[in-house]
Motif scaffolding. Structure first.
Motif, short mmCIF file in Angstrom:
data_model
loop_
_atom_site.label_atom_id
_atom_site.label_comp_id
_atom_site.label_asym_id
_atom_site.label_seq_id
_atom_site.Cartn_x
_atom_site.Cartn_y
_atom_site.Cartn_z
N LEU A 337 -58.61 -10.63 -2.69
CA LEU A 337 -59.10 -11.66 -1.75
C LEU A 337 -59.52 -10.99 -0.43
CD1 LEU A 337 -59.30 -14.78 -1.06
CD2 LEU A 337 -57.06 -14.49 0.03
N MET A 338 -58.63 -10.08 0.04
CA MET A 338 -58.91 -9.39 1.31
C MET A 338 -60.15 -8.50 1.17
SD MET A 338 -57.02 -10.46 3.53
CE MET A 338 -55.92 -11.81 3.28
N SER A 339 -60.19 -7.70 0.10
CA SER A 339 -61.29 -6.73 -0.01
C SER A 339 -62.64 -7.43 -0.23
CB SER A 339 -61.00 -5.71 -1.11
OG SER A 339 -60.90 -6.37 -2.33
N LEU A 340 -62.63 -8.60 -0.87
CA LEU A 340 -63.90 -9.33 -1.05
C LEU A 340 -64.22 -10.18 0.18
CD1 LEU A 340 -63.53 -10.63 -4.75
CD2 LEU A 340 -65.06 -8.82 -3.95
N GLY A 341 -63.20 -10.47 0.97
CA GLY A 341 -63.40 -11.28 2.17
C GLY A 341 -63.89 -12.69 1.86
N LEU A 342 -63.24 -13.33 0.84
CA LEU A 342 -63.72 -14.65 0.41
C LEU A 342 -63.39 -15.73 1.43
CD1 LEU A 342 -62.73 -14.60 -3.37
CD2 LEU A 342 -64.95 -14.08 -2.32
N LYS A 343 -64.33 -16.65 1.65
CA LYS A 343 -64.04 -17.84 2.44
C LYS A 343 -64.83 -19.03 1.90
CE LYS A 343 -66.85 -15.78 6.10
NZ LYS A 343 -66.96 -14.47 5.36
N PRO A 344 -64.40 -20.25 2.18
CA PRO A 344 -65.06 -21.45 1.66
C PRO A 344 -66.55 -21.46 1.99
CG PRO A 344 -62.97 -22.05 2.63
CD PRO A 344 -63.19 -20.58 2.94
N GLY A 345 -67.36 -21.91 1.04
CA GLY A 345 -68.80 -22.00 1.23
C GLY A 345 -69.55 -20.81 0.65
N GLN A 346 -68.82 -19.73 0.40
CA GLN A 346 -69.44 -18.50 -0.09
C GLN A 346 -69.94 -18.67 -1.53
OE1 GLN A 346 -66.76 -15.39 0.75
NE2 GLN A 346 -68.26 -13.77 0.45
N ARG A 347 -71.10 -18.09 -1.85
CA ARG A 347 -71.62 -18.13 -3.22
C ARG A 347 -71.19 -16.84 -3.93
NH1 ARG A 347 -73.80 -22.48 -4.89
NH2 ARG A 347 -75.32 -21.45 -6.23
N LEU A 348 -70.84 -16.94 -5.18
CA LEU A 348 -70.47 -15.74 -5.93
C LEU A 348 -70.60 -16.00 -7.43
CD1 LEU A 348 -67.66 -16.89 -6.92
CD2 LEU A 348 -66.66 -15.73 -4.98
N PHE A 349 -70.19 -15.02 -8.23
CA PHE A 349 -70.27 -15.16 -9.68
C PHE A 349 -68.88 -15.05 -10.28
CE2 PHE A 349 -74.46 -14.12 -8.36
CZ PHE A 349 -75.28 -14.89 -9.16
N ALA A 350 -68.59 -15.97 -11.19
CA ALA A 350 -67.31 -15.95 -11.89
C ALA A 350 -67.55 -15.34 -13.27
CB ALA A 350 -66.77 -17.36 -12.01
N HIS A 351 -66.85 -14.23 -13.53
CA HIS A 351 -66.94 -13.61 -14.85
C HIS A 351 -65.78 -14.13 -15.70
CE1 HIS A 351 -69.54 -9.90 -13.75
NE2 HIS A 351 -69.94 -10.99 -13.12
N ILE A 352 -66.13 -14.70 -16.83
CA ILE A 352 -65.09 -15.31 -17.65
C ILE A 352 -64.82 -14.43 -18.86
CG2 ILE A 352 -64.50 -17.36 -19.00
CD1 ILE A 352 -66.29 -18.81 -16.83
N LYS A 353 -63.58 -13.95 -18.92
CA LYS A 353 -63.26 -12.95 -19.94
C LYS A 353 -62.92 -13.58 -21.29
CE LYS A 353 -60.65 -11.22 -16.73
NZ LYS A 353 -59.56 -10.52 -16.02
N ALA A 354 -62.40 -14.78 -21.24
CA ALA A 354 -62.01 -15.42 -22.51
C ALA A 354 -62.14 -16.93 -22.39
CB ALA A 354 -60.58 -15.06 -22.87
N VAL A 355 -62.57 -17.53 -23.48
CA VAL A 355 -62.71 -18.98 -23.54
C VAL A 355 -61.96 -19.45 -24.78
CG1 VAL A 355 -64.35 -20.85 -23.90
CG2 VAL A 355 -64.97 -18.93 -22.43
N ALA A 356 -61.10 -20.45 -24.61
CA ALA A 356 -60.39 -20.98 -25.78
C ALA A 356 -60.96 -22.34 -26.13
CB ALA A 356 -58.90 -21.11 -25.47
N LEU A 357 -61.13 -22.56 -27.41
CA LEU A 357 -61.56 -23.89 -27.82
C LEU A 357 -60.36 -24.75 -28.13
CD1 LEU A 357 -64.28 -22.27 -28.20
CD2 LEU A 357 -64.92 -24.36 -29.41
N ASN A 358 -60.60 -26.05 -28.05
CA ASN A 358 -59.54 -27.03 -28.23
C ASN A 358 -58.66 -26.75 -29.43
OD1 ASN A 358 -58.34 -29.22 -27.24
ND2 ASN A 358 -59.86 -30.69 -27.89
N GLU A 359 -59.28 -26.53 -30.58
CA GLU A 359 -58.53 -26.42 -31.83
C GLU A 359 -57.58 -25.22 -31.81
OE1 GLU A 359 -61.63 -27.27 -31.48
OE2 GLU A 359 -61.39 -29.32 -32.22
#
Lengths: 363, 224
Positions: A337-359
């Motif tokens: 959090l500190m090294s990226l310096g995130l704050k509200p309103g900022q645009r970024l990309f979320a990398h999703i490593k795994a997705v589970a399906l319902n079943e």
């Protein structure tokens, strides 16, 4: 979209229910909360089985209860299907007669749902001539659901219909509840204290605590909200999304899903194109990347997002609440959090490593 | 053993009429009362239960005495009817209703308690009105209770003696029933006839109870 409006204020010796319900008459709305929070009482009030001295209830245009005028429509005049915790089948009738009990009591022009359809959806064709006490618990509960459906209800009330069943039987009944909703389009109010059930079934959640409603919202809004974070154990929810299957890619063994203009790739699924699947993302499976990624990556699922809020979790980690058209929560370290310096309103990309399906989530 | 005389046969007829009438009245009046007792949370419930059970422990002469006074020309029931009901068949039915009340109410109450409200709620949710639900769901599930109530009420009414003697006298064709007939025969030393009727009642009572126990076994209550 018509709505269900209800206000109940009712006191018992050791319990006080005071609620104000306002939900659309569509989809599956889960009434969720710990034991003793008043879920069943609320459902019984909605059915007219408990008569709140200060009660009001309106379904679409129809007034069902208005105690300020001393009016309360009795249960047998309400177009409701009610499935109790126990099946409550009539032991002196066989399965067929149980199914037809309500069907025979509505006028022929009200019959939108027929015997064949119900038998088909619930898979109870081979049971029709059986006596009730020869059925297993799961079979009994399916018959009870079928019996309620055959009154062609405008609203289906389910009171923990899986509570009396063991895990195996739960798996037997659960898919039917989803299917009946997909096929018959009846709004469902579903009481449960089982998280798995709700994550699999619900579109919307009413959260009850000590006789009061502490929150109402879509499944994703409610389960990404702060109040729930504590209850979910190590697997914290990042998002629960209903995505549509748009393409199968047999060459790479992938299925492409779409929601809110975002794409997701998952291992190939035996689900036809156009159908909706429920997708679960855990907050630990999301990493955050600033700026546009010219950088090559092995991650397939990259969603553009806006930071909404940063929540303190503990000394080492924080939750970043993102907006992707609906909330998405990523758990990252405080150091990141500190090294990226995130704050509200900022645009970024979320990398999703795994997705589970319902079943795959089924316990 | 002497054959039954005309007087004996007319006593049999009075007995059967009396028992049938009594059970019918008790089923109609007793069903709502038993339902109330099975489900009420009222603090008056133990009082009502005690009153219903009184005839089991009370000497029949005590019950008979008060009913006689009530039915007489100056009693409340006698005034209501504007004539004395004492020593009439109607008076006998009224007395029997009180006397046999616990034997009908208690099995019904037990059956209603066992069945509970759950099946009724299910029936209402399937569009059955209260009356419809009572007829098509509650009564069949509580059938065993009804059979016990009918049989016990009938047999107990046939067997009553003290109350009948107090309230009805023993007027042939009107209030003389089997049990009082036995008494009359014994009074005049007609042991053969007393024996015939006694044996009949013994056999009848045994068969009735046997039927109840067999039915209970064949049709147990299934509460799902």
């Amino acid at each position: 979209m018509s709505r269900l409006l209800a206000r109940f204020n009712i006191r018992f010796p050791a319990f006080h229910l005071n609620v104000d319900v306002d939900v659309p008459m569509s989809g599956i709305t889960a009434i969720f909360g710990p034991s003793g929070s008043g879920k069943t009482t609320l459902l019984r009030c909605l059915a007219g089985l408990e008569r709140a001295p200060e009660g009001f209830m309106q379904v679409g245009e129809d007034l069902w209860q208005d105690e300020s005028r001393g009016y309360c429509l009795p249960l047998y005049e309400r177009p409701i299907g009610y499935v109790f915790q126990e099946p409550r089948l009539f032991p002196h009738y066989n399965v067929r007669s149980n199914l037809l009990y309500g069907y025979n009591r509505i006028s022929p022009k009200e019959r939108r749902i027929g015997m064949e359809q119900v038998v088909d959806i619930l898979g109870i064709g081979h049971l029709l001539e059986r006596r009730i006490h020869k059925l297993s618990g799961g079979e009994q509960q399916r018959v009870a659901i079928g019996r309620a459906l055959l009154t062609s209800p405008k609203l289906l009330l389910l009171d923990e219909p899986l509570a009396s069943l063991d895990l195996l039987r739960k798996q037997e009944v659960l898919p039917f509840i989803r299917q009946l909703h997909e096929h018959l389009r009846i709004p469902v109010l579903y009481v449960s204290h089982g998280l798995t059930e709700i994550l699999q079934l619900a579109d919307r959640v009413i959260l009850l605590k000590e006789g009061h409603i502490v929150g109402t919202g879509t499944l994703n809004e409610m389960f990404t909200a702060l109040d729930f974070r504590g209850q979910l154990g190590p697997h914290r929810i990042g998002a629960i999304l209903d995505a549509r299957v748009i393409h199968h890619d047999p060459q790479y063994g992938l299925t492409q899903l779409k929601f809110n203009n975002h794409s997701l790739f998952v291992p190939i699924q035996p689900v036809p194109v156009g159908q909706t699947v429920r997708v679960h993302i855990f907050s630990n499976d999301i990493s955050l990347v600033l700026g546009h990624t010219g950088v090559p990556t092995s991650i397939l699922n990259i969603l553009e997002a806006t930071v909404v809020e940063i929540r303190e979790i503990n000394q080492s980690s924080v939750d970043v609440v993102l907006d992707i058209g609906t909330p998405l929560v990523a758990s990252i370290t405080r150091k990141s959090l500190m090294s990226l310096g995130l704050k509200p309103g900022q645009r970024l990309f979320a990398h999703i490593k795994a997705v589970a399906l319902n079943e795959e989530l089924v316990e | 053993m002497d054959a039954l005389t005309d007087v004996d046969l007319s006593a049999l007829w009075v007995s059967l009429r009396l028992a049938t009438m009594t059970v019918l009245v008790l089923l109609i009046m007793g069903t709502p009362l038993a339902w109330w007792l099975a489900h009420t949370r009222s603090r008056f419930r133990p009082i009502v239960e005690a009153i219903v059970a009184l005839p089991i422990v009370l000497p029949p002469t005590v019950l008979g005495f008060y009913i006689l006074v009530a039915l007489g020309p100056y009693g409340p029931l006698g005034r209501l009817a504007n004539l004395s009901l004492a020593f009439t068949f109607t008076g006998l039915v009224i007395a029997s209703v009180f006397y046999s009340m616990p034997f009908v109410i208690q099995p019904l109450q037990g059956a209603f308690e066992a069945v509970g409200e759950a099946p009724l709620e299910a029936a209402w949710s399937l569009r059955a009105s209260k009356f419809d639900a009572f007829l098509t769901v509650l009564s069949p599930i509580a059938l065993r209770g009804y059979i016990s109530a009918i049989v016990l009420g009938f047999a107990h009414t046939l067997g009553e003696f003290g109350v009948v003697l107090m309230v009805g006298g023993s007027i042939p064709g009107e209030t003389r029933v089997l049990s009082t007939t036995i008494f009359e025969h014994v009074e005049v030393m007609e042991y053969g006839q007393a024996h015939a009727i006694s044996a009949f009642m013994l056999a009848f009572s045994f068969l009735v109870l046997l039927a109840v126990f067999i039915l209970n076994r064949r049709f147990p209550i299934h509460v799902s």
